[in-house]
Design an enzyme around this catalytic site. Structure first.
Site, PDB file in Angstrom:
ATOM      1  CD  GLU A   1      -2.266   4.343   3.062  1.00  0.00           C
ATOM      2  OE1 GLU A   1      -3.450   4.579   3.327  1.00  0.00           O
ATOM      3  OE2 GLU A   1      -1.922   3.515   2.194  1.00  0.00           O
TER       4      GLU A   1
ATOM      5  CG  HIS B   1      -2.032  -0.931   1.178  1.00  0.00           C
ATOM      6  ND1 HIS B   1      -3.200  -0.721   1.872  1.00  0.00           N
ATOM      7  CD2 HIS B   1      -2.193  -2.105   0.520  1.00  0.00           C
ATOM      8  CE1 HIS B   1      -4.036  -1.729   1.637  1.00  0.00           C
ATOM      9  NE2 HIS B   1      -3.440  -2.578   0.820  1.00  0.00           N
TER      10      HIS B   1
ATOM     11  CB  CYS C   1      -2.516   2.011   5.963  1.00  0.00           C
ATOM     12  SG  CYS C   1      -1.992   1.077   4.493  1.00  0.00           S
TER      13      CYS C   1
ATOM     14  CB  CYS D   1      -6.958  -0.200   4.778  1.00  0.00           C
ATOM     15  SG  CYS D   1      -5.236  -0.767   4.864  1.00  0.00           S
TER      16      CYS D   1
END
Length: 149
Positions: free
Chosen positions: A55, A53, A86, A83
């Site tokens: 992040e 991801h 993260c 999410c």
């Protein structure tokens, strides 16, 4: 730099993700002075990795830049609400400010589905939603519209 300018940096990374066939999410981490010390974009398809991801990429780079896992005084700017994974990384890195664009109604963990930052984890960052929200949402809409056609 202002929040909007930093979010535009994240939007550029989200655009790069879209060009590579990834869900367009981009992220930057800044130090206390507002200098970008970490950048990331979604790479799940490219890396065949559920944890790739934006992040996490940006947090990893920021930790490497400062030479510490603690990102005290830093801020994270991401085009889509984090999410649970993260949000957990943000808590663990001790990032005190989270700025995001569009809400994520399915997995958003800064208030849309759950607010992990209000739980008793010992670290509660300040959250600033809706920065460049229209641009973030439009990038996502365009990506999924093109995917469907």
């Amino acid at each position: 730099m202002k929040r909007e300018e930093l979010m535009h940096e994240a939007l550029l990374l989200a655009g790069e993700a879209a060009e590579m066939g990834e869900v367009p999410v981009g992220c930057v981490v800044t130090d206390a002075e507002g200098k970008i010390i970490g950048r990331g974009r979604n790479r799940r398809e490219e890396a065949h990795d559920a944890t790739a991801h934006a992040e996490l990429e940006a947090i990893r780079e920021a930790c490497e830049t400062v030479g510490d896992w603690r990102l005290d005084g830093c801020s994270i700017y991401v085009t889509l609400e984090p999410c649970p994974m993260c949000a957990g990384a943000i808590i663990n890195a001790r990032i005190p400010r989270v700025v995001f664009g569009a809400r994520e109604e399915n997995t958003g963990s800064c208030g849309s589905v759950i607010d992990l930052f209000s739980e008793r984890y010992g670290h509660r960052p300040a959250v600033f939603p809706g920065v460049c929200e229209a641009e973030s949402r439009e990038l996502l809409r365009r990506f999924f519209r093109e995917k469907r056609s």
